[in-house]
Design an enzyme around this catalytic site. Structure first.
Site, PDB file in Angstrom:
ATOM      1  N   CYS A  45       0.826  -1.207   0.000  1.00 11.86           N
ATOM      2  CA  CYS A  45       0.000   0.000   0.000  1.00 11.86           C
ATOM      3  C   CYS A  45       0.858   1.254   0.000  1.00 11.86           C
ATOM      4  CB  CYS A  45      -0.925   0.025   1.201  1.00 11.86           C
ATOM      5  SG  CYS A  45      -2.017  -1.381   1.270  1.00 11.86           S
ATOM      6  N   CYS A 100      -2.539   9.119   6.125  1.00 12.04           N
ATOM      7  CA  CYS A 100      -1.115   8.936   6.400  1.00 12.04           C
ATOM      8  C   CYS A 100      -0.778   9.313   7.832  1.00 12.04           C
ATOM      9  CB  CYS A 100      -0.269   9.792   5.459  1.00 12.04           C
ATOM     10  SG  CYS A 100      -0.713   9.573   3.741  1.00 12.04           S
TER      11      CYS A 100
END
Ligand SMILES: Cc1ncc(COP(=O)(O)O)c(C=O)c1O
Ligand SMILES: Cc1ncc(COP(=O)(O)O)c(C=O)c1O
Lengths: 135, 399, 399, 135
Positions: free
Chosen positions: A33, A104
């Protein structure tokens, strides 16, 4: 798309590296990912204060900046206090992130939590080694 | 220093192309369909541009349709052909490394009951003409394979594929958006029925594209409304855009050899320097320069993530692209890199450097300096560099 | 003397609008999706333009989608909504006097199994809100009625129709291509779900349009490909066009009152002069100026054919339109004029004079001079003038 | 879209009008389609030369220009010769017409043929009056 503060942090990353003398370790995420975060800490067993912290990451600019900022925010705090750190606090301290980059910032929070958990597991002898899968 | 190495994402409009366009905003502003002086003046300019495009592609002016860009040309060709021939069959053949404008058009058709074969490519991105032939069924009506890939620069064997299509009486469309200005594009020589272009990829304006459609090839209209473009594409003609793409293509074809030679030289200089300066990198796409777009290069830097590289280069004034511009902001690594066998985690660390006709070796020197520093720094803070080197070695061995 | 009276077909780009666009061709040329300086600069300009459009229409910036023009906006709204809601119903309501971009989108949907009601209008072109309500069935999913007609200037009662749509939980799209810059266009006040604009109708560039789509309203993507425009409209963003339409709409809204007042004054002066100078003419469209676009006028000159008039005016430097620019070259008389009950043979002799913000009374004087001479000359050589006067009288009596 | 020659003809139409002393008359076309052409001739019964010709039209610029040109081409010719005149010859004499306007040139040819037919019908007493429908 990133604000000045994020860019500044990205250009002057804090606490990058690997602590050999760590007593807390975590590695989370998934390289497939595009996100891997590794964290090491030295937590004073008496005071439970996070005396040293370091991170390494395979991740985007936002992942780098938020983990850098997160480490500076937890350094000097107790493990308990550090567990309270939310990704929102990290993002706020950086003056915000683009919407599609918010996920993130979660990595940093998760890495810190996993790292402190690892500290308690090691302390209690309950640690179990897991293999990281990254492909 | 500012260095633009993202010419596959878009180019600037050449000064003289813009100058040619300017009168058509304010003075010769008529509607090309209007039956008066203002309209005729506009139509004359449009006809001239159409002739220029036709000449550049070696076809008739009546085979040129102006659209709003490469994406619309692809939509118009693929959906338009499929819907006009659904009585004949419902099968379409394409490749796994097409641009989203092609892939998503195909997916839309799948929703409507069509079947699409997405062909594999080899590890340099080549579609095998034999695989195209093998995929043909008695339901196949259309083959759509790009002339050149936007990420890894692979120039597909369209001429061969077109011959196969012809032998089977199947129509063939090719997305030539990245090819024009970089390699010769001659629709007769290629033998294609349809071909898509986009103005802003060859120093022409944005928002204007071309569909070449051979006379006699039937498609259903995509953009419905007025009777513009011989009743195949509605909407008031974008005179300045059309004039611009006319000048741009004329120039692109005239300067093709010079530009291609220059780009290949600068690109080769860059590639060699990168390969000499860094280890554990993958040079994605064809090794044989003659089968690769002259301005294209694409590297995977093992152990690090692309956005970090891109951002460091950006801060140093260097503009590049991680994956294609279209998919930036998305989290998936490029479908093209995955299709040529780059492992997921390594695909994440990929950067496309696409050169234009004005790039210089000085710019390359500066770029490589910054790049090497960046890669080394990011690798030093990567928790999985060593592990990914193992991946890399396995992958290299497989090839 | 050159007199442009075809502003409904297209307008020139205002000098300052063009100036605002210029940097985006050559200097700020990046791809708005690119993750670097060039891309961010472009995106910033695009975001600013989006804000300007949103402000002008009184909506959120996230509700603005840039397209290639009014036709695409209509296609995207109508087909996109219908296809996304085909599970809920298959019935669409529109009017007989819509622009081809709407009518042909509806016809395409009919081919796909949708049913469309094309509502009649009265002899001034008005859609009756009661007729809209009466046409609603439990299968109705979409109503699409234009805000203002391009040929006869009728301003439709969209606010009332939108309330009906809302009461029945049906979506409403309006084609506002001719309205913007001429009358207020406030999507909240109108209460519409979708609204289409085209840049070149209000002194902005050609090849750029806007679709307003209320947040929460689901449509299927029309132009498939990359993820631009929140994944609803693929293709590299046309920065100069977008910047241009942003400036143009800002100006159009700022100067609305002044321009509308001026146009109505010049138009009224023209209409009165024509009516005073010629007999056996029909002034098509609303008699009540407040329900008519300020720049619009449309006449049928009994006994003669439109192209002859148009051509004589053209030779005298006066640009007008017979029917709409779109249908010129075709032999059918305007579907709009037929819908308001103008007899076929009389409809053939119709001319639209559409005024812009810079037209003057001096231009009107010249135009009327030429027009009167032309009409008289053509009538003198018409073999059916006398017979058509009879038709005309019958038609006038019916009204 | 029209060439210079067509424009010149349009601006200087020849033989426009209606001959009261006609011995040949035609009116063809359909106003609903936007095309009506009326023609009158005086054909010398001895020589069968078309001595006078006039037309009126409800039609586009191309219809006007071609009928004007056609009348100048048949004037002075015999009825027989005039019957040979093709619309192609008229169009060629004008240097061509846009494709979508070619059908208009047929009107002139048809009007001339119908007019000469009418002359023969009247001469032979076989004329039948038809009503023109135009709506
Ligand atoms: C009412 C109306 N709708 C749609 C359009 C289509 O706009 P465009 O030709 O810019 O696509 C026009 C103008 O041509 C129009 O007048
Ligand atoms: C190969 C290819 N096809 C199609 C397109 C679409 O062109 P545009 O974005 O101008 O519509 C692009 C570029 O974006 C491309 O590189």
């Amino acid at each position: 798309m990133y604000n000045e503060e994020v860019i500044k942090e990205f250009q002057n990353l804090q606490n990058v590296g690997f602590l050999e003398n760590n007593n807390a370790y975590s590695k989370i995420g998934n390289a497939a990912c595009g996100d891997i975060m590794e964290m090491t800490m030295y937590i004073n067993p008496e005071t439970e204060i996070i005396e040293q912290v370091a991170f390494r990451t395979f991740g985007c600019a936002a992942a780098q900046a938020t983990s850098s900022r997160a480490t500076t925010l937890v350094k000097g705090k107790t493990a308990k206090e550090a567990l309270e750190l939310s990704n929102k606090a990290v993002v706020d301290s950086l003056g915000g992130l683009p919407a599609q980059k918010l996920h993130c910032s979660v990595l940093a929070e998760e890495a810190i939590k996993a790292c402190i958990e690892n500290y308690y597991e090691r302390k209690n002898g309950t640690e179990k080694k897991e293999e990281t899968k990254y492909v | 220093m500012k260095v633009y190495l993202d010419h596959s994402a878009t180019t600037y409009v050449d000064k003289d192309v813009l100058e040619g366009m300017l009168p058509y905003f304010t003075d010769v502003f008529g509607n090309g369909s209007s039956q008066h002086f203002y309209g005729r003046e506009a139509l004359k300019a449009i006809d001239e541009a159409r002739d220029k495009v036709a000449k550049a592609l070696n076809c008739k002016s009546t085979e040129i349709y102006f659209t709003s860009g490469g994406s619309e040309s692809d939509n118009m060709a693929i959906k338009g052909y499929a819907l006009a021939h659904k009585d004949k069959g419902n099968h379409i053949i394409t490749s796994k490394i097409e641009h989203p404008a092609v892939l998503e058009s195909c997916r839309k058709l799948e929703k409507m009951g069509f079947e699409v074969t997405y062909l594999d490519v080899d590890n340099e991105g080549f579609v095998d003409p034999k695989a195209v032939e093998a995929a043909i069924t008695d339901k196949t009506i259309l083959i759509t394979i790009m002339l050149a890939n936007n990420e890894i620069g692979t120039i597909e064997p369209i001429k061969e594929i077109a011959q196969i299509a012809k032998a089977h009486h199947i129509a063939i469309h090719t997305d030539a958006v990245q090819a024009i200005g970089n390699i010769p594009v001659d629709v007769q020589d290629l033998g294609v029925d349809m071909l898509a272009l986009s103005g802003h990829k060859f120093y022409g304006p944005k928002g204007i594209g071309v569909l070449y459609k051979k006379n006699g090839v039937k498609i259903e209209r995509f953009l419905d409304g007025g009777e513009q473009e011989r009743n195949l594409r509605a909407s008031t003609l974008n005179t300045p855009g059309i004039v611009g793409i006319g000048y741009a293509i004329e120039k692109a074809v005239k300067d093709l050899d010079k530009n291609a030679k220059h780009m290949a030289e600068v690109r080769d200089y860059f590639v060699k320097k990168v390969q000499d300066s860094l280890e554990y990198i993958m040079y994605n796409g064809p090794k044989d320069s003659s089968k690769r777009l002259p301005g294209n290069s694409d590297f995977s830097f093992v152990g690090i993530e692309g956005e970090g590289i891109l951002f460091h280069l950006d801060l140093a004034g260097i503009a590049v692209s991680s994956g294609s511009a279209c998919s930036s902001g998305s989290l998936d690594p490029s479908h093209v890199l995955l299709a040529i066998g780059v492992p997921m985690a390594i695909a994440h660390g990929s950067i496309r450097f696409s050169f234009g006709k004005m790039n210089t070796k000085e710019e390359v020197d500066y770029t490589v300096d910054v790049l090497v520093k960046t890669v080394n720094q990011l690798r030093s803070m990567s928790p999985i560099y060593d592990e990914l080197i193992g991946e890399y070695k396995k992958c290299i061995m497989k090839k």
